[in-house]
Design an enzyme around this catalytic site. Structure first.
Site, mmCIF file in Angstrom:
data_model
loop_
_atom_site.group_PDB
_atom_site.id
_atom_site.type_symbol
_atom_site.label_atom_id
_atom_site.label_comp_id
_atom_site.label_asym_id
_atom_site.label_seq_id
_atom_site.Cartn_x
_atom_site.Cartn_y
_atom_site.Cartn_z
ATOM 1 N N SER A 66 -39.499 8.460 10.779
ATOM 2 C CA SER A 66 -38.941 9.788 11.067
ATOM 3 C C SER A 66 -37.693 10.003 10.232
ATOM 4 O O SER A 66 -36.975 9.047 9.903
ATOM 5 C CB SER A 66 -38.594 9.912 12.550
ATOM 6 O OG SER A 66 -37.909 11.127 12.808
ATOM 7 N N TYR A 117 -34.200 6.292 19.847
ATOM 8 C CA TYR A 117 -35.331 6.719 19.012
ATOM 9 C C TYR A 117 -34.971 6.566 17.537
ATOM 10 O O TYR A 117 -35.749 6.009 16.756
ATOM 11 C CB TYR A 117 -35.675 8.176 19.325
ATOM 12 C CG TYR A 117 -36.785 8.751 18.485
ATOM 13 C CD1 TYR A 117 -38.113 8.486 18.791
ATOM 14 C CD2 TYR A 117 -36.506 9.562 17.388
ATOM 15 C CE1 TYR A 117 -39.145 9.011 18.012
ATOM 16 C CE2 TYR A 117 -37.516 10.085 16.616
ATOM 17 C CZ TYR A 117 -38.835 9.811 16.928
ATOM 18 O OH TYR A 117 -39.844 10.332 16.144
ATOM 19 N N ASN A 118 -33.777 7.027 17.154
ATOM 20 C CA ASN A 118 -33.327 6.898 15.768
ATOM 21 C C ASN A 118 -33.301 5.435 15.341
ATOM 22 O O ASN A 118 -33.732 5.078 14.239
ATOM 23 C CB ASN A 118 -31.927 7.488 15.611
ATOM 24 C CG ASN A 118 -31.869 8.965 15.937
ATOM 25 O OD1 ASN A 118 -32.887 9.625 16.057
ATOM 26 N ND2 ASN A 118 -30.661 9.491 16.096
#
Length: 308
Positions: free
Chosen positions: A184, A197-198
């Protein structure tokens, strides 16, 4: 030794920049010619065996459809079997000659070994592994009270891809196959409220870049960094808490097509949509400005605040 480091600190950067300036244009020209060659001689996936994790919805679902249109045989893995069967039915209608569905949790290493063995035993080979399974928790770091609540983010997003890859690598070596990693842009944007998440996506990139140097030419690895793409994750109530509704989203179908085109061309990286790369360069060149903008846009938004 300290003198050596001081000397390198002074001379190495100017020398590196000079060499880059001298060789950049020839390198870019050769890279352009190489990209033309790869676009002409793309890999044909008809009849090849493709394993996709997290295939029940979102990017994984539409990547399955894109492979199906090109005649690939599919193995779809996710936890929601009913959704998987619906995806499999549509994939068959779109042109896939054979689709199998496996209900599994990629965060469990024994289940990863089981579904890889099952798929290889059924098809007799494995050509592509698409590591797509992922989840998200949206919250400011200080708002977490139980870290067990977010353990699944790293377990699925990072370890799920590691487990699946470890089990698949011996088969991919035999077929000179490929690994597609759905990371992402969040890995390098550092979007607030998505800290874990990062981190999981950044770990994915670091791991697969290292793996690529280890396996060499035996296995191709394409690392994909999508921006905002239409999916359950970005369209749901949970992700609306990030307050990123103003960011343009790309269609899942368009993203999936770009992923396959890039994979079949043998690209090392794909950022989709490509304009998201601007964020990377702004962060690299002007980190102070970049972080101020992120904080203003996603944490402290004065134009939306209410007066008491």
């Amino acid at each position: 030794m300290d003198l050596l480091h001081k000397f390198l600190n002074i001379v190495l950067l100017p020398i590196t920049l000079t060499v880059l300036l001298l060789f950049m244009l020839p390198f870019l020209f050769l890279k352009f010619l190489w990209s033309l060659k790869r676009s002409i001689y793309r890999e044909y996936v008809a009849g090849k065996v493709i394993l996709i994790t997290g295939a029940s919805s979102g990017i994984g679902e539409y990547v399955a459809y894109e492979y199906a249109k090109r005649g690939a045989r599919l193995a779809l893995v996710a936890r929601r079997e009913d959704c998987l069967r619906a995806v499999a039915d549509r994939a068959r209608k779109l042109g896939s000659p054979d689709v199998v569905v496996v209900r599994a949790d990629v965060s469990k290493v024994e289940e990863c070994k089981q579904f890889v063995d099952e798929i290889v035993n059924y098809f007799g080979r494995l050509d592509h592994l698409v590591n797509n399974a992922g989840v998200v928790q949206v919250r400011l770091f200080e708002e977490f009270t139980q870290f067990s609540d977010i353990a699944s983010v790293m377990d699925i997003n990072f370890w799920g891809s590691v487990y699946s890859t470890h089990c698949a690598v011996p088969h991919l070596r035999k077929s000179k196959g490929k690994i597609v990693v759905i990371a992402s842009t969040a890995a390098w944007l550092g979007t607030p409220r998505l800290s874990f998440y990062n981190a999981s996506k950044a770990a994915l990139i670091a791991f697969f870049e290292t793996l690529r140097t280890e396996v060499g030419q035996d296995i191709g690895i394409t690392i994909v960094t999508p921006g905002m793409v239409e999916s359950e994750m970005t369209q749901g109530v949970l992700f609306s808490e990030v307050e990123a509704n103003w960011v343009p989203t790309e269609t899942t179908e368009g993203c999936a097509k770009a992923i396959l085109d890039s994979t079949c061309s043998g690209d090392m990286y794909l950022t989709e949509p490509s304009w998201m790369k601007a964020g990377f360069w702004v962060k690299t060149l002007c980190p102070e400005v970049f972080e101020w903008c992120l904080h203003s846009l996603f944490v402290r938004r004065p134009w939306t605040s209410k007066k008491d």
